[in-house]
Design a protein around this motif. Structure first.
Motif, PDB file in Angstrom:
ATOM      1  N   ALA A   1      -7.782   8.694  -6.162  1.00 20.80           N
ATOM      2  CA  ALA A   1      -7.340   9.359  -4.979  1.00 20.80           C
ATOM      3  C   ALA A   1      -6.556  10.565  -5.067  1.00 20.80           C
ATOM      4  CB  ALA A   1      -6.988   8.620  -3.529  1.00 20.80           C
TER       5      ALA A   1
ATOM      6  N   ILE B   1       1.100   4.429  -2.790  1.00 17.03           N
ATOM      7  CA  ILE B   1       0.493   5.761  -2.422  1.00 17.03           C
ATOM      8  C   ILE B   1       1.728   6.785  -2.907  1.00 17.03           C
ATOM      9  CG2 ILE B   1       0.242   7.270  -0.184  1.00 17.03           C
ATOM     10  CD1 ILE B   1      -2.261   5.652  -1.195  1.00 17.03           C
TER      11      ILE B   1
ATOM     12  N   ARG C   1     -10.528   8.793  -0.747  1.00 16.55           N
ATOM     13  CA  ARG C   1      -9.549   8.335  -0.112  1.00 16.55           C
ATOM     14  C   ARG C   1      -9.320   6.935   0.166  1.00 16.55           C
ATOM     15  NH1 ARG C   1      -6.873  11.430   5.028  1.00 16.55           N
ATOM     16  NH2 ARG C   1      -5.777   9.821   5.870  1.00 16.55           N
ATOM     17  N   ILE C   2      -7.994   6.210   0.023  1.00 17.78           N
ATOM     18  CA  ILE C   2      -8.119   4.899   0.221  1.00 17.78           C
ATOM     19  C   ILE C   2      -7.209   4.802   1.604  1.00 17.78           C
ATOM     20  CG2 ILE C   2      -8.483   3.683  -2.047  1.00 17.78           C
ATOM     21  CD1 ILE C   2      -5.417   4.140  -2.609  1.00 17.78           C
ATOM     22  N   TYR C   3      -7.672   3.415   2.091  1.00 21.22           N
ATOM     23  CA  TYR C   3      -6.924   3.493   3.242  1.00 21.22           C
ATOM     24  C   TYR C   3      -7.024   1.844   3.604  1.00 21.22           C
ATOM     25  CZ  TYR C   3     -11.507   2.754   5.515  1.00 21.22           C
ATOM     26  OH  TYR C   3     -12.680   2.359   5.842  1.00 21.22           O
ATOM     27  N   ARG C   4      -6.030   1.624   4.254  1.00 26.69           N
ATOM     28  CA  ARG C   4      -6.033   0.128   4.907  1.00 26.69           C
ATOM     29  C   ARG C   4      -6.642  -0.215   6.203  1.00 26.69           C
ATOM     30  NH1 ARG C   4      -0.706  -3.321   5.266  1.00 26.69           N
ATOM     31  NH2 ARG C   4       0.077  -1.561   4.039  1.00 26.69           N
TER      32      ARG C   4
ATOM     33  N   GLU D   1      -8.097  13.342  -7.396  1.00 32.87           N
ATOM     34  CA  GLU D   1      -8.732  14.221  -6.640  1.00 32.87           C
ATOM     35  C   GLU D   1      -8.089  15.315  -5.978  1.00 32.87           C
ATOM     36  OE1 GLU D   1     -11.563  11.850  -4.251  1.00 32.87           O
ATOM     37  OE2 GLU D   1     -12.473  11.003  -5.885  1.00 32.87           O
TER      38      GLU D   1
ATOM     39  N   ARG E   1      -2.475   8.766   9.236  1.00 28.75           N
ATOM     40  CA  ARG E   1      -1.473   8.459   8.534  1.00 28.75           C
ATOM     41  C   ARG E   1      -0.112   8.376   9.328  1.00 28.75           C
ATOM     42  NH1 ARG E   1      -1.529  13.470   4.306  1.00 28.75           N
ATOM     43  NH2 ARG E   1      -2.424  14.478   6.185  1.00 28.75           N
TER      44      ARG E   1
ATOM     45  N   ILE F   1     -15.441   9.585   3.498  1.00 29.24           N
ATOM     46  CA  ILE F   1     -14.462  10.334   4.028  1.00 29.24           C
ATOM     47  C   ILE F   1     -14.403  11.604   3.498  1.00 29.24           C
ATOM     48  CG2 ILE F   1     -11.990  10.122   4.224  1.00 29.24           C
ATOM     49  CD1 ILE F   1     -11.984   7.205   4.018  1.00 29.24           C
TER      50      ILE F   1
ATOM     51  N   ARG G   1     -14.441   4.188  -7.632  1.00 34.38           N
ATOM     52  CA  ARG G   1     -14.504   5.106  -6.629  1.00 34.38           C
ATOM     53  C   ARG G   1     -15.029   6.595  -7.293  1.00 34.38           C
ATOM     54  NH1 ARG G   1     -12.429   2.871  -2.331  1.00 34.38           N
ATOM     55  NH2 ARG G   1     -11.763   4.870  -1.422  1.00 34.38           N
TER      56      ARG G   1
ATOM     57  N   TRP H   1       8.188  13.577  15.624  1.00 33.58           N
ATOM     58  CA  TRP H   1       7.128  12.317  15.059  1.00 33.58           C
ATOM     59  C   TRP H   1       5.801  13.239  14.741  1.00 33.58           C
ATOM     60  CZ3 TRP H   1       7.456   6.974  17.437  1.00 33.58           C
ATOM     61  CH2 TRP H   1       8.775   6.354  17.534  1.00 33.58           C
TER      62      TRP H   1
ATOM     63  N   TRP I   1       0.802  -1.216  -0.102  1.00 34.03           N
ATOM     64  CA  TRP I   1       0.151  -0.185   0.034  1.00 34.03           C
ATOM     65  C   TRP I   1       0.945   1.369  -0.105  1.00 34.03           C
ATOM     66  CZ3 TRP I   1      -1.080   3.967   3.835  1.00 34.03           C
ATOM     67  CH2 TRP I   1      -2.157   4.595   3.660  1.00 34.03           C
ATOM     68  N   TRP I   2       1.814   1.118   0.884  1.00 32.04           N
ATOM     69  CA  TRP I   2       2.585   2.624   0.886  1.00 32.04           C
ATOM     70  C   TRP I   2       3.442   2.830  -0.404  1.00 32.04           C
ATOM     71  CZ3 TRP I   2       2.282   6.640   3.652  1.00 32.04           C
ATOM     72  CH2 TRP I   2       1.757   6.578   5.122  1.00 32.04           C
TER      73      TRP I   2
END
Lengths: 410, 490
Positions: free
Chosen positions: A341, A307, B125-128, A344, B170, B139, A379, B67, A303-304
């Motif tokens: 995403a 992105i 938005r995509i997320y895990r 957008e 994030r 979202i 989406r 951080w 995933w990272w």
């Protein structure tokens, strides 16, 4: 029972005494503190204008302008000087250092570095950091061996503030001892000291333990040292995945386009953190030859990486955005979602939605074709909202038509 | 031959006398523990004040190595103050952070207010989805404020909302914040400091919660601090000072901190995800999470730290009515019992270090059983009186010692406040704090013990009610809202 009662009476007297003591202590402590604060405020009103005049260039020395100062007055003068030191730079800042030396404040604090109580030593190091007098460097280097970690760290930070060549070496040496020092914090101090510190780190890199190396690689990226790239490029093939990842990140921070071929190789690294950082760095370098490889890693299983690749493409201007539009037709669902995403976020979807109201038919067709791709990507939250809320009725109508129920998959 | 008559009267006498003797020993042990905790806290507060310099925070603010933090704000029917809360969070003094608001099935205009105030729009938005949660409905992102995300989801409770926030956030650290609380401007800088000092070991950090009733709040910030006018919230001010300054600091030094307040805590996301996030089947998700973290990390023999720092402040509103206080304390105590019943294997188990051998036994003996012993103690005094065996002189002296000792502990907490943070600057506030420290021991503490006994029976009967806080509100009134549905209890 009689004896127990007597015992309880004694306990009561004891508790009563303790309570009275506590009460008096709280009240007297508060009263004394407020009196001291008031006295300091009055003195401050008196001394501050004269000190500020000196800081702004009036007179060669501050001492004659203040006259004889007692112990309390000196501490208030020191407080004023150090408060202003936080905000000033250049000549005014140098005049504060000179005043601290002239008033003997530097010497006082150097002497305090040997105080038996640890917090007094810590306070002295803290104040010497603000005074920025190079005279304190040798004593602060000695203090880096103090038995109390807090004191050692304050000495290190003070050395970082002094910013002299002599301060760098002991700080780099501190990174070699992970049992006594936090490599992250020392690296942070070194990064603030600029390229000289980075050069010293490059020279001593191989002597550092593994965790300190990761922090050092970050530090090199932030300092943007001209001597760092050779080492960082070599580290892209280091056996440790964290070092490879941080090296890629640091190369992105330095930002030389010549790093592109090496970073492109890292896009195929077996470890995902390295691929993710390489994608991020390539986005920063923004070279056209990276567009296609980044579009490819939009399908990465991690995933990272996807992105970062999408964000990287977004920062590459028209070519990157075209690649993202191309990814809308990808067979890979994750690549399509990452592309939507990011488009957008870049405002591209809005731009095409707006074009639906254009008088030019060709433009409208172009917009419709784009929007159909988004719909096919599954989406459509943003489009749905525009279909319901867009300011122009024509746009709402066209979007509703494209988004008609059967066409949108759940 | 006449049958041997059983002497019930003698048995009752013996029982009452034995129980009263037990109460005396219990009282001595409890107060010795309190005294030790106070002494440990006193040393730690002094040490904390001495080692804290302004420049520490300046460096954290400027450093690129600090951080980044995701602030998670679960919100259920918070239309009244949500916009102010988010505006004040967005103004926090910190380098890189994002605010993730999770609208947990609100039936009022919480989401609409946020959409309007921040010009939000739905995004893809995509997320895990690492932690399982109730369905996310949308979202929203803001074009004006890039570090704000609003998540609309089906109702699942506070834990579920926080888990959703964790999934979508994030950054490697997340900070849970209640939607009706106010975080001080530099609180994030202060609460992140332990993470910068021990980046590998630090797992969670809790900040102090202070009471906002009576304070002046403008634009989501506390602009004037003073004590509440009514007695009930002032009692709670004293209670909070004692709990935080001489309780949590002490436990933190002993590396056995079991509670990080849900109103304000900072966590390492990876560790929380590894234990499955917040648990929605308990009434106090904050306590359950911290105990779960301890249990897992101790089992793994990982070196870790969960600490409390006393200077990052979160201001929150406390109940001003007895009924609301009862509901709040009932939930807290039920939560304690639930967590305890789940993790009883840690009790007296040396594998869990000080937590297993000291902290959990303390919670069992003094927090869970304490209220029973206290209430039974009062009842046995009444019984002893009617049985004619009450030594009135001894009883009165013992009662006085108990009250004096309670007053000592409360005033000691005021002393800790005075030598360290001094949030209540006026003489009048100080006088009232001392005055209420005395009166707190003559009714309020006994009332809390009764509340806890009731909570125990509710726990046995498996009753779960969140209860409403019945906020009086500390902000200026919000504009009229669109019609809202009923506000169900959480």
């Amino acid at each position: 029972m009689h004896t127990t009662s007597e015992l309880l009476i004694q306990v009561l007297w004891g508790l009563g005494g303790v309570l009275t003591f506590l009460f008096l202590f709280i009240v007297v402590n508060k009263a004394m503190r407020e009196l001291k604060e008031r006295r300091a405020a009055t003195l401050r009103k008196e001394l501050e204008p004269r000190i500020l005049e000196y800081v702004n260039g009036k007179g060669e020395r501050l001492g004659p302008q203040l006259g004889h100062l007692g112990g309390f007055e000196r501490s208030v003068a020191e407080e004023i000087l150090l408060d202003n030191a936080r905000f000033l730079k250049g000549t005014a800042r140098s005049r504060i250092t000179a005043a601290c030396e002239e008033l003997g404040l530097v010497q006082d604090r150097i002497a305090q570095l040997r105080h038996p109580r640890w917090w007094k030593r810590a306070e002295a190091a803290e104040k010497l950091a603000s005074m920025k007098s190079p005279k304190a460097a040798p004593e602060l280097i000695v203090l880096m061996h103090d038995e109390v970690p807090d004191v050692r760290m304050r000495a290190a930070r003070a050395l970082g503030q002094l910013d002299t060549r002599t301060s760098i070496k002991p700080l780099v040496e501190a990174m070699q001892d992970p049992n006594r020092w936090s490599a992250l914090r020392i690296a942070d101090i070194l990064a603030g000291m600029g390229t000289d510190a980075a050069d010293e780190l490059v020279e001593n890199f191989n002597t550092l333990p593994i965790k300190a190396r990761v922090a050092a690689v970050d530090c090199l990226g932030r300092a943007k040292s001209l001597r760092a790239p050779g080492l960082l490029l070599r580290l892209l093939t280091d056996p440790d995945r964290n070092i490879r990842a941080r090296a890629a990140h640091s190369l992105g921070l330095i930002g030389d386009p010549n790093f592109t071929p090496d970073l492109l190789k890292s896009l195929s690294d077996a470890e995902w953190p390295v691929r993710a950082m390489a994608a991020k760095a390539l986005g920063k370098l923004a070279r056209p030859e990276a567009v296609e490889p980044l579009a490819r890693v939009l399908k990465d299983k991690e995933w990272w990486v996807r992105i970062n690749a999408a964000e990287g493409l977004r920062s590459m201007g028209d070519k990157g955005l075209s690649a993202l539009v191309g990814a809308l037709s990808s067979e890979d669902r994750y690549a399509r979602h990452a592309a939507v995403a990011t488009l957008e976020g870049a405002g591209v979807v809005d731009q095409y939605v707006g074009m639906l109201a254009s008088a030019d038919e060709k433009e409208r067709e172009q917009a419709l074709s784009f929007i159909r791709k988004i719909v096919a990507s599954e989406r459509t939250d943003s489009l749905m909202q525009s279909a319901a809320r867009h300011a122009q009725e024509k746009v709402r109508e066209q979007l509703s038509r494209v988004l008609k129920p059967g066409e949108v998959k759940p | 031959m006449t049958p041997l008559a059983f002497d019930w009267h003698a048995l009752l006498l013996k029982s009452v006398i034995t129980f009263n003797e037990f109460v005396i020993y219990y009282f001595l042990t409890l107060n010795t523990v309190y005294l030790l905790l106070f002494v440990v806290s006193l040393f730690e507060v002094v040490r904390f004040v001495r080692r804290t310099f302004f420049s520490d925070y300046q460096q954290i603010l400027k450093s690129e190595m600090t951080w980044p933090i995701s602030i998670l704000v679960p919100a259920h029917n918070e239309e009244q103050g949500i916009v102010d809360t988010i505006r004040s969070l967005l103004q926090l003094n910190y380098g890189e952070f994002e605010v993730v608001v999770v609208n947990d099935g609100s039936t009022d205009a919480t989401l609409e207010r946020l959409i309007k105030a921040f010009d939000l729009r739905k995004t893809d938005r995509i997320y895990r989805r690492t932690l399982p949660t109730a369905r996310v409905l949308g979202i929203y992102a803001s074009l004006e404020v890039p570090n704000l995300t609003v998540v609309d989801k089906e109702k699942g409770g506070k834990s579920d909302a926080l888990n959703t926030g964790i999934n979508i956030s994030r950054y490697p650290l997340f900070c849970s914040v209640d939607a009706d609380s106010v975080i001080e401007e530099n609180a994030l800088l202060r609460v992140v400091k332990p993470f910068m000092e021990h980046p590998e070991e630090m797992v969670a950090v809790g900040g102090i919660v202070r009471i906002i009733n009576g304070c002046e709040v403008r634009d989501g910030r506390v602009t004037r601090i003073s004590l509440p006018r009514r007695a009930l919230p002032v009692f709670q001010v004293v209670e909070y000072l004692r709990a935080f300054l001489s309780g949590r600091i002490g436990w933190s030094v002993l590396r056995s901190l079991l509670i990080i307040s849900g109103a304000f805590g900072l966590y390492k996301k990876s560790e929380v995800m590894a234990v499955g996030g917040y648990d929605s089947t308990t009434d106090t998700e904050d306590l359950e999470l911290v105990v779960k973290l301890h249990e897992t990390l101790k089992k793994q023999k990982t070196r870790y730290r969960i600490v409390f720092v006393p200077d990052p402040v979160c201001w929150t509103e406390v109940p001003e009515k007895f009924k609301t206080l009862l509901m709040q304390r009932n939930r807290w105590h039920r939560g304690l019992l639930q967590s305890f019943s789940r993790h009883w294997r840690m009790l007296f188990n040396p594998r869990y270090g000080v937590i297993g051998t000291l902290a959990l036994p303390y919670f069992l003996v003094f927090e869970m059983l304490g209220p029973f012993i206290e209430v039974l103690g009062y009842l046995s005094v009444i019984a002893a009186y009617f049985l004619g065996i009450l030594n009135q002189e001894f009883f009165l002296l013992f009662l006085l010692v108990a009250v004096f000792y309670g007053v000592f502990l409360s005033i000691a907490a005021v002393l800790l406040e005075e030598i360290s943070f001094r949030r209540y600057p006026g003489w009048e506030d100080l006088a009232r704090l001392i005055w209420y420290s005395i009166w707190e021991n003559l009714g309020f503490r006994q009332l809390l013990a009764l509340f806890k006994v009731k909570a125990f029976f509710d726990f046995i009967r498996r009753r779960r009610r969140w209860g409403e806080m019945g906020h009086k509100g500390f902000r200026e009134p919000a504009p009229a809202s669109p019609p809202a549905g009923p506000r169900p209890p959480r």
